[in-house]
Design a protein around this motif. Sequence first.
Motif, mmCIF file in Angstrom:
data_model
loop_
_atom_site.group_PDB
_atom_site.id
_atom_site.type_symbol
_atom_site.label_atom_id
_atom_site.label_comp_id
_atom_site.label_asym_id
_atom_site.label_seq_id
_atom_site.Cartn_x
_atom_site.Cartn_y
_atom_site.Cartn_z
ATOM 1 N N ASP A 83 -7.049 -0.751 0.339
ATOM 2 C CA ASP A 83 -7.744 0.547 0.616
ATOM 3 C C ASP A 83 -9.149 0.352 0.667
ATOM 4 O O ASP A 83 -9.763 0.926 1.696
ATOM 5 C CB ASP A 83 -7.434 1.624 -0.460
ATOM 6 N N TYR A 99 -7.758 8.056 -2.913
ATOM 7 C CA TYR A 99 -7.369 8.993 -2.226
ATOM 8 C C TYR A 99 -7.640 10.171 -2.744
ATOM 9 O O TYR A 99 -6.567 10.932 -3.631
ATOM 10 C CB TYR A 99 -5.670 8.558 -2.122
ATOM 11 N N ALA A 139 -5.893 14.499 -2.199
ATOM 12 C CA ALA A 139 -5.671 13.872 -0.938
ATOM 13 C C ALA A 139 -4.556 14.558 -0.107
ATOM 14 O O ALA A 139 -3.631 15.533 -0.674
ATOM 15 C CB ALA A 139 -5.162 12.585 -1.280
ATOM 16 N N ASP A 152 -2.007 13.202 1.369
ATOM 17 C CA ASP A 152 -0.796 12.629 0.971
ATOM 18 C C ASP A 152 -0.559 12.826 -0.559
ATOM 19 O O ASP A 152 -1.200 12.285 -1.443
ATOM 20 C CB ASP A 152 -0.836 11.302 1.035
ATOM 21 N N ARG A 172 0.098 9.862 -2.936
ATOM 22 C CA ARG A 172 -1.173 8.973 -3.000
ATOM 23 C C ARG A 172 -2.366 9.652 -3.701
ATOM 24 O O ARG A 172 -3.135 8.866 -4.108
ATOM 25 C CB ARG A 172 -1.509 8.151 -1.884
ATOM 26 N N ASP A 173 -2.187 10.723 -3.926
ATOM 27 C CA ASP A 173 -3.327 11.579 -4.449
ATOM 28 C C ASP A 173 -3.611 10.957 -5.877
ATOM 29 O O ASP A 173 -3.103 10.700 -6.761
ATOM 30 C CB ASP A 173 -2.924 12.967 -4.629
ATOM 31 N N LEU A 230 -10.532 7.816 2.908
ATOM 32 C CA LEU A 230 -9.324 7.603 3.200
ATOM 33 C C LEU A 230 -8.202 8.909 2.738
ATOM 34 O O LEU A 230 -7.178 9.067 2.995
ATOM 35 C CB LEU A 230 -8.576 6.483 2.307
ATOM 36 N N GLY A 231 -8.988 9.992 2.251
ATOM 37 C CA GLY A 231 -8.382 11.001 1.521
ATOM 38 C C GLY A 231 -7.756 12.056 2.651
ATOM 39 O O GLY A 231 -6.741 12.767 2.318
ATOM 40 N N LYS A 271 0.406 6.085 3.357
ATOM 41 C CA LYS A 271 -0.330 4.853 3.089
ATOM 42 C C LYS A 271 0.052 3.843 4.250
ATOM 43 O O LYS A 271 -0.825 2.999 4.428
ATOM 44 C CB LYS A 271 0.399 4.296 1.784
ATOM 45 N N THR A 277 -2.995 3.662 6.370
ATOM 46 C CA THR A 277 -4.042 2.812 6.049
ATOM 47 C C THR A 277 -3.702 1.313 6.264
ATOM 48 O O THR A 277 -4.539 0.675 6.776
ATOM 49 C CB THR A 277 -4.137 2.662 4.528
#
Length: 379
Positions: A30, A144, A159, A161, A164-165, A185-186, A191, A194
């Motif tokens: 990340d 994230y 985030a 996602d 992934r938050d 990346l938020g 993922k 990424t």
Amino acid sequence: MPYDPPLNSLGLPKPVAETRVVVAMSGGVDSSVVAAELAAEGYDVVGVTLQLYDHGAALAKKGACCAGRDIHDARRVAEEMGFPHYVLDYESKFRDAVIDEFADAYLGGATPVPCIRCNERVKFRDLLETAKDLGADCMATGHYIQRKAGDLGAELHRAADPVRDQSYFLFSTTQEQLDYLRFPLGHLATKAETRALAARHRLAVADKPDSQDICFVPDGNYAAVIEKLRPGAGEPGEIVDMDGHCLGTHEGVIHYTIGQRRGLGIGGLTEPLYVVKLDPDMRRVVVGPKEALATRTVPVREVNWLGDAPFESQKEWHLSVKLRSTRPPAPAIIRPLSAVEAEVELLTPEEGISPGQACVFYDGEGTRVFGGGWIWKGR
């Protein structure tokens, strides 16, 4: 008329090449992608990795962040992308600000979340000040979570996602810190995106597994770490029911958490029992039926408020709260008791709530982060 330059992709009114960004690099995919993307865009990137604990012991440990291998990986990404990279020795700061409190909280019967304290007291405090000392215009991380421009300043949002938050772990980010931080990346949906970016930059960490454990807790064995830090912490005691009747013995309160059912070592029962309370002073583990775990009122302190109006400007805030990182936000009423303390009333009782965990505030939709506080035993 004075020239007002347009905002760059980081929201700063400067040419990209003249914008210095310190990227907090853990060595994982990340933060490596964040650094690589910003460097490719032409920003003046400086990578910084923190040495947080004894790497001699950590080298053999898989799945943890900031270990010796991770420092090597971060340095390699910097070399590949052509920007400077520094390793800062934060071992003593990390121990004082995170590890010692973690051990003492467990000894006190709480269930701490050291990753939040690390963000609050190390990464977003000491490292952020180092970034300013390096002349950086902002600091970027691989978390994230989303930072959005609001009518009254920068806002913190979950985030894109939900899987992934990481907003639960970043609730204590202050407004001043948020103004300086960036989370590139938020906005990503998954993922996989990424990792695709890592592959596009041909980063060696593109397929590196995500870290899973708390970095200084090998194999998730909290009790072993606490016994090493605080010799004698595993003193035996009684397992009692809610009326105080002894049902068995244990090898230390530190081996138990609120809501635990398995591993109690109590046989011959007609119905399952759960840990409903820890009494470290009496060295007692109190067990009871599942319904005894239900909690409606939650006292919180050390509140960090990110709302537009002052926290105490209203008697009640009708928001959503998250009491564990794995649970979705749920409706609640938050009643301020002071600028840093509150009583949270859950509209639907929840089970397994423990002192030491975080209570994070969100708007009614559960998207914008309004801050949060630490759950405690109350008065």
